[in-house]
Design a protein around this motif. Sequence first.
Motif, PDB file in Angstrom:
ATOM      1  N   GLU A 102       0.858  -1.187   0.000  1.00 16.15           N
ATOM      2  CA  GLU A 102       0.000   0.000   0.000  1.00 16.15           C
ATOM      3  C   GLU A 102       0.890   1.232   0.000  1.00 16.15           C
ATOM      4  OE1 GLU A 102      -3.782   1.837   2.528  1.00 16.15           O
ATOM      5  OE2 GLU A 102      -3.017  -0.166   2.967  1.00 16.15           O
ATOM      6  N   THR A 111      -5.989   0.872   3.639  1.00 15.71           N
ATOM      7  CA  THR A 111      -7.000   0.036   2.985  1.00 15.71           C
ATOM      8  C   THR A 111      -6.704  -1.449   3.081  1.00 15.71           C
ATOM      9  OG1 THR A 111      -5.869   0.221   0.850  1.00 15.71           O
ATOM     10  CG2 THR A 111      -7.559   1.869   1.356  1.00 15.71           C
ATOM     11  N   THR A 112      -5.448  -1.828   3.402  1.00 15.15           N
ATOM     12  CA  THR A 112      -5.119  -3.242   3.504  1.00 15.15           C
ATOM     13  C   THR A 112      -5.027  -3.656   4.967  1.00 15.15           C
ATOM     14  OG1 THR A 112      -2.731  -2.857   3.485  1.00 15.15           O
ATOM     15  CG2 THR A 112      -3.822  -3.139   1.334  1.00 15.15           C
ATOM     16  N   GLU A 113      -5.374  -4.892   5.232  1.00 16.13           N
ATOM     17  CA  GLU A 113      -5.348  -5.380   6.601  1.00 16.13           C
ATOM     18  C   GLU A 113      -3.930  -5.410   7.157  1.00 16.13           C
ATOM     19  OE1 GLU A 113      -7.045  -6.245  10.096  1.00 16.13           O
ATOM     20  OE2 GLU A 113      -8.089  -5.741   8.221  1.00 16.13           O
ATOM     21  N   ARG A 114      -2.953  -5.772   6.298  1.00 10.13           N
ATOM     22  CA  ARG A 114      -1.566  -5.850   6.751  1.00 10.13           C
ATOM     23  C   ARG A 114      -1.050  -4.468   7.174  1.00 10.13           C
ATOM     24  NH1 ARG A 114       1.175 -10.070   8.350  1.00 10.13           N
ATOM     25  NH2 ARG A 114       3.105  -9.477   7.259  1.00 10.13           N
ATOM     26  N   LYS A 152      -2.898  -1.954   8.156  1.00 10.02           N
ATOM     27  CA  LYS A 152      -3.635  -1.562   9.352  1.00 10.02           C
ATOM     28  C   LYS A 152      -3.030  -2.214  10.599  1.00 10.02           C
ATOM     29  CE  LYS A 152      -8.337  -1.230  11.204  1.00 10.02           C
ATOM     30  NZ  LYS A 152      -7.955  -1.662  12.563  1.00 10.02           N
ATOM     31  N   GLU A 153      -2.712  -3.495  10.516  1.00  8.40           N
ATOM     32  CA  GLU A 153      -2.124  -4.197  11.657  1.00  8.40           C
ATOM     33  C   GLU A 153      -0.773  -3.590  12.028  1.00  8.40           C
ATOM     34  OE1 GLU A 153      -1.868  -8.241  10.484  1.00  8.40           O
ATOM     35  OE2 GLU A 153      -4.031  -8.623  10.610  1.00  8.40           O
ATOM     36  N   ASP A 162      -1.261  -0.046  13.507  1.00 12.47           N
ATOM     37  CA  ASP A 162      -1.903  -0.124  14.817  1.00 12.47           C
ATOM     38  C   ASP A 162      -0.865  -0.445  15.909  1.00 12.47           C
ATOM     39  OD1 ASP A 162      -4.394   0.508  13.936  1.00 12.47           O
ATOM     40  OD2 ASP A 162      -5.171  -1.546  13.918  1.00 12.47           O
TER      41      ASP A 162
END
Length: 245
Positions: free
Chosen positions: A220, A232-235, A237-238, A241
């Motif tokens: 991203e 927008t991607t889970e990776r 975001k993790e 975070d």
Amino acid sequence: MNEVVLQLENVHKSFGGTEVLRGIDLTVHAHDVVALIGASGSGKSTLLRTVNLLERLDDGQIWLRGVDISTPTTKVDAVRARIGVVFQQFNLFPHLSVLDNVTIASRRVLGVNRTLAEQRAVELLDRVGLADKARDYPDRLSGGQQQRVAIVRAIATDPELLLLDEITSALDPMLVGEVLDLVRRLKADGTTIVMATHEMAFARDVADHVVFLDAGVIAEQGPPATMFTAPTTERAKEFLDRFLA
């Protein structure tokens, strides 16, 4: 739109059986600061090393101001003279004074007269508060001072592109701020910078473009306002975070 300084297209690099870069496409415009973020082993440092031709590509192309620098016939030293690099470790020559460390590339690679090279070096050292250390040797400096000297050495030749590879990772937390303040000033001066960093707040506040690498691919990328508030991607975001918690 600003001039394109650096462009990577479908860049691949493997070490043994491990593919570290798996098809990187990246465009860097003049005067922009691009922050490479991602977990250790995601490919950030390898990407920077391929740009400076410290690692040869397995596939793909790299252009510096429209010239393909990834061909076998590329004159490597000539390309490196156009790119400033600062690594995690300061890599100052311990047997040379601060002044000689800063001027060695200008004098030996570019052929600048010693007097002119030293005048330029002292001006730059004065800007970062180290003019009084010009005759000292690196072992007399703090880690933050050594890293500031390494950055001054990298910009003393007026490079078209500055690569910064985790330049605060070897520093005591108390010294990180003074080095990052220098990068802020370089941005204000219009320096084109690609930097790998774990300093998320700095990337959010200073970068023009943020690139998230994951397992050798750009998972991203986008402006900091988007990347840090609405990945927008889970990776991504993790990852963010964990750092911003």
